[in-house]
Design a protein around this motif. Structure first.
Motif, PDB file in Angstrom:
ATOM      1  N   GLU A 164      -0.398   8.565 -11.576  1.00 34.55           N
ATOM      2  CA  GLU A 164      -1.688   8.785 -12.496  1.00 34.55           C
ATOM      3  C   GLU A 164      -2.244  10.128 -12.183  1.00 34.55           C
ATOM      4  O   GLU A 164      -2.591  10.843 -13.179  1.00 34.55           O
ATOM      5  CB  GLU A 164      -2.557   7.613 -12.276  1.00 34.55           C
ATOM      6  N   ALA A 165      -2.593  10.532 -11.105  1.00 36.98           N
ATOM      7  CA  ALA A 165      -3.191  11.709 -10.594  1.00 36.98           C
ATOM      8  C   ALA A 165      -2.225  12.849 -11.026  1.00 36.98           C
ATOM      9  O   ALA A 165      -2.800  13.983 -11.628  1.00 36.98           O
ATOM     10  CB  ALA A 165      -3.523  11.818  -9.228  1.00 36.98           C
ATOM     11  N   THR A 191       0.134  12.983 -13.496  1.00 33.17           N
ATOM     12  CA  THR A 191      -0.048  12.915 -14.870  1.00 33.17           C
ATOM     13  C   THR A 191      -1.327  13.766 -15.502  1.00 33.17           C
ATOM     14  O   THR A 191      -1.387  14.657 -16.306  1.00 33.17           O
ATOM     15  CB  THR A 191      -0.101  11.560 -15.556  1.00 33.17           C
ATOM     16  N   GLU A 192      -2.320  13.341 -14.907  1.00 33.22           N
ATOM     17  CA  GLU A 192      -3.610  14.022 -15.158  1.00 33.22           C
ATOM     18  C   GLU A 192      -3.503  15.625 -14.692  1.00 33.22           C
ATOM     19  O   GLU A 192      -3.972  16.535 -15.718  1.00 33.22           O
ATOM     20  CB  GLU A 192      -4.726  13.453 -14.323  1.00 33.22           C
ATOM     21  N   GLY A 200      -1.334  17.660 -17.238  1.00 31.69           N
ATOM     22  CA  GLY A 200      -2.033  17.421 -18.592  1.00 31.69           C
ATOM     23  C   GLY A 200      -2.920  18.947 -18.600  1.00 31.69           C
ATOM     24  O   GLY A 200      -3.481  19.500 -19.473  1.00 31.69           O
ATOM     25  N   VAL A 201      -3.684  18.808 -17.177  1.00 31.56           N
ATOM     26  CA  VAL A 201      -4.609  19.938 -17.372  1.00 31.56           C
ATOM     27  C   VAL A 201      -4.094  21.665 -17.340  1.00 31.56           C
ATOM     28  O   VAL A 201      -4.353  22.289 -18.062  1.00 31.56           O
ATOM     29  CB  VAL A 201      -5.427  19.653 -16.034  1.00 31.56           C
ATOM     30  N   ALA A 205      -9.629  22.356 -14.919  1.00 34.07           N
ATOM     31  CA  ALA A 205      -9.861  21.667 -16.138  1.00 34.07           C
ATOM     32  C   ALA A 205     -11.170  21.960 -16.481  1.00 34.07           C
ATOM     33  O   ALA A 205     -11.541  22.320 -17.643  1.00 34.07           O
ATOM     34  CB  ALA A 205      -9.837  20.095 -15.575  1.00 34.07           C
ATOM     35  N   ALA A 255     -11.042  15.995 -15.100  1.00 34.23           N
ATOM     36  CA  ALA A 255      -9.836  15.489 -14.118  1.00 34.23           C
ATOM     37  C   ALA A 255     -10.639  14.304 -13.347  1.00 34.23           C
ATOM     38  O   ALA A 255     -10.610  14.755 -12.213  1.00 34.23           O
ATOM     39  CB  ALA A 255      -9.177  16.649 -13.623  1.00 34.23           C
ATOM     40  N   ILE A 307      -9.715  11.728 -12.036  1.00 34.29           N
ATOM     41  CA  ILE A 307      -8.902  11.087 -11.045  1.00 34.29           C
ATOM     42  C   ILE A 307      -8.623  11.953  -9.793  1.00 34.29           C
ATOM     43  O   ILE A 307      -9.416  11.827  -8.659  1.00 34.29           O
ATOM     44  CB  ILE A 307      -7.629  10.570 -11.002  1.00 34.29           C
ATOM     45  N   ASN A 308      -8.587  13.069 -10.130  1.00 34.61           N
ATOM     46  CA  ASN A 308      -8.539  14.335  -9.005  1.00 34.61           C
ATOM     47  C   ASN A 308      -9.593  14.716  -8.353  1.00 34.61           C
ATOM     48  O   ASN A 308      -9.961  14.885  -7.280  1.00 34.61           O
ATOM     49  CB  ASN A 308      -7.613  15.524  -9.420  1.00 34.61           C
TER      50      ASN A 308
END
Length: 295
Positions: free
Chosen positions: A184-185, A187-188, A191-192, A254, A261, A263-264
């Motif tokens: 998940e992190a 993927t985030e 995306g950024v 981000a 962002a 999660i990060n």
């Protein structure tokens, strides 16, 4: 220094200094910055004004005359270096190394000690200059693969994505399965980078380079549970951690792009707290971390 690899265990004496004042720099010297990113700026400040000698006279400063190679995780080190040095080169470090005991380095790869993509920052044309050619040759002689890259930062941004998972391993270790959280992190993070228009090496190109490089093998006497660099920072109890320049770099990109962002951002905060509190790898379970990331 004791060097342990899958194939040998040897102790060597190496010349070492503590300050720029302890050495006379020459015009043909090359500086390699190989700290953690949070330590880099102080080292750069300390070396940029060091005198460089030629034919017995001071020619100028290191910042003006010597190249610096930034062999750090993350992508912030090159920006730091440009404040102080005219010639900056990036190094994308693929090197499975363990450092837990002072004076001891463990390399878990064979037959080569690692792969170091190197290139000028900002990127230049394909006709690589003499400094790059010489450093690549020296690294190959020292048992590394050293591909010359036309855009080394694209390799470093791809490694930044891989390094997003470091903090999960450091916090949880073997206390549960943290891999779904990493997905998940990452993927985030992708995306950024995509939203910010930042190029990075494709998964296929990275996989091909890794397949052509070293392989991992056990080192006698080294537990398989030993983790990567962020895990090692917590294990050593250094009191600081590189996560702000890994997951935190995704957060910074981000924010500059008007994005978030979360999660990060959350795991970077948890890493700072863990390092400051002297936490050890595995003090937090995967379930506990997942709950915190959902909050």
């Amino acid at each position: 220094m004791r060097l342990r690899t899958p194939d040998e265990d040897l102790t060597v004496r190496l010349p070492a200094i503590g300050r720029p004042e302890d050495i006379e720099l020459g015009i043909d010297d090359i500086l390699i910055l190989a700290t953690k990113t949070q330590q880099a700026n102080d080292l750069l400040v300390g070396w940029t004004d060091a005198p460089v000698h030629q034919n017995g006279a001071v020619l100028g400063t290191a910042g003006r005359h010597l190249p610096v190679f930034v062999a750090l995780n993350g992508v912030a080190g090159e920006a730091f270096a440009h404040r102080y040095f005219r010639r900056v080169f990036g190094v994308c470090v693929w090197m499975p190394v363990v450092h837990l005991v002072p004076g001891e380095v463990i390399i878990r790869s064979t037959p080569r000690s690692g792969m170091l993509h190197i290139g000028r920052v900002p990127k230049t044309a394909r006709d690589h200059d003499q400094v790059l050619q010489q450093v690549a040759a020296d690294l190959v002689a020292a048992n590394f693969d050293a591909p010359l890259s036309d855009d080394v930062m694209a390799w470093k941004y791809r490694k930044l994505i891989s390094n997003i998972g470091n903090v999960f391993q450091a916090l949880v270790a073997r206390n549960g399965d943290w891999r779904p959280l990493v997905a998940e992190a990452e993927t985030e993070g992708r995306g950024v980078l995509d939203a910010a228009g930042i190029a990075y090496i494709s998964d296929a190109e990275e996989a091909a380079a890794r397949a052509a490089g070293f392989i991992m093998k056990p080192v006698p006497g080294v537990p398989e549970a030993t983790g990567g660099s962020t895990w090692q920072s917590l294990q050593r109890g250094t009191g600081n951690i590189e996560t702000d320049y890994l997951n935190g770099e995704i957060v910074a990109i981000a924010h500059r792009a008007g994005l978030q962002a979360p999660i990060n951002e959350q795991v970077a905060m948890l890493a700072r707290r863990a390092a400051a509190a002297g936490a050890k790898p595995g003090d937090m379970s995967a379930a506990e971390l997942a709950k915190l990331l959902q909050g």
